[in-house]
Write a protein that holds these residues in place. Structure first.
Motif, mmCIF file in Angstrom:
data_model
loop_
_atom_site.group_PDB
_atom_site.id
_atom_site.type_symbol
_atom_site.label_atom_id
_atom_site.label_comp_id
_atom_site.label_asym_id
_atom_site.label_seq_id
_atom_site.Cartn_x
_atom_site.Cartn_y
_atom_site.Cartn_z
ATOM 1 N N UNK A 24 0.814 -1.223 0.000
ATOM 2 C CA UNK A 24 0.000 0.000 0.000
ATOM 3 C C UNK A 24 0.849 1.275 0.000
ATOM 4 N N UNK A 25 2.055 1.221 0.567
ATOM 5 C CA UNK A 25 2.915 2.408 0.607
ATOM 6 C C UNK A 25 3.402 2.832 -0.769
ATOM 7 N N UNK A 26 3.317 1.919 -1.737
ATOM 8 C CA UNK A 26 3.809 2.229 -3.072
ATOM 9 C C UNK A 26 2.678 2.607 -4.039
ATOM 10 N N UNK A 27 1.457 2.733 -3.528
ATOM 11 C CA UNK A 27 0.342 3.147 -4.392
ATOM 12 C C UNK A 27 0.595 4.454 -5.136
ATOM 13 N N UNK A 28 1.268 5.437 -4.514
ATOM 14 C CA UNK A 28 1.496 6.688 -5.253
ATOM 15 C C UNK A 28 2.311 6.532 -6.533
ATOM 16 N N UNK A 29 2.942 5.386 -6.733
ATOM 17 C CA UNK A 29 3.714 5.154 -7.951
ATOM 18 C C UNK A 29 2.823 4.864 -9.155
ATOM 19 N N UNK A 30 1.587 4.453 -8.898
ATOM 20 C CA UNK A 30 0.702 4.047 -9.992
ATOM 21 C C UNK A 30 0.349 5.211 -10.909
ATOM 22 N N UNK A 31 0.317 4.912 -12.179
ATOM 23 C CA UNK A 31 -0.090 5.922 -13.162
ATOM 24 C C UNK A 31 -1.509 5.615 -13.636
ATOM 25 N N UNK A 32 -2.094 6.576 -14.275
ATOM 26 C CA UNK A 32 -3.434 6.417 -14.833
ATOM 27 C C UNK A 32 -3.469 5.248 -15.815
ATOM 28 N N UNK A 33 -2.489 5.168 -16.688
ATOM 29 C CA UNK A 33 -2.475 4.105 -17.700
ATOM 30 C C UNK A 33 -2.296 2.723 -17.063
#
Length: 190
Positions: A24-33
């Motif tokens: 969950x700590x790495x969710x900010x890495x996700x992009x829209x695509x």
């Protein structure tokens, strides 16, 4: 996520999102695509997820009036979750009152993969406006290596000198890497 699909529950879909990043700590890495690549997540749902992630980051930083900086580790703890996964350099400043309470923190520059160009004028413009007593500057190294570059050292000296001239002390410059940090003050580079 709200709802799943005919073949996948909302819970299963959320687990697929988490499996894309590991935790969950790495969710900010996700992009829209990346989000839209999952079956069951179209543009609107992906934007809602990214909006929730951004709101979470902003809520974390809204309680500044209660944050007191008493060590370099406090600064690292404040910024680590925001910066360790960024793919570009983020240069931020923390403005403190005379009791080292955070008045405001601000993003000053978003750099390239390995470079950020900041002028001391930008750092102190906000400090003067807020009547800050001192500042701490922070940036991340996307490579994960916290070794300061020549530019990091030069910028730190310029900011420190400008602060001396106007009476606002630079307490530290912290570089955040992969689960670690480097403090100019601890390394006696200030």
């Amino acid at each position: 996520i709200e709802s799943g699909t005919k073949h996948c529950s909302a819970f299963d879909l959320s687990m697929k999102v988490l499996s894309m990043v590991g935790n969950i700590n790495q969710l900010p890495q996700l992009s829209l695509s990346e989000l839209k690549s999952l079956p069951g997540i179209k543009n609107a749902k992906a934007l809602r997820i990214l909006g929730c992630i951004e709101l979470s980051k902003r809520l974390q930083s809204t309680t500044l009036d209660q944050v007191i900086i008493s060590s370099n580790k406090d600064v690292y703890d404040f910024y680590a979750s925001q910066l360790i996964h960024e793919k570009q350099e983020h240069f931020r400043a923390m403005y403190l009152d005379s009791k080292h309470r955070v008045i405001r923190e601000k993003m000053l520059f978003l750099g390239s993969l390995d470079c950020s160009l900041v002028h001391p004028r930008e750092v102190f413009k906000e400090a003067l406006h807020l009547s800050a007593s001192s500042i701490i500057v922070v940036h991340n190294h996307p490579s994960g290596d916290t070794t300061p570059s020549e530019n990091d050292i030069l910028l730190t000296k310029r900011v420190q000198e400008a602060g001396r001239l106007i009476g606002i002390e630079l307490l530290d410059h912290i570089i955040i890497g992969n689960n670690c940090y480097m403090s100019f003050a601890e390394e006696q580079l200030l």
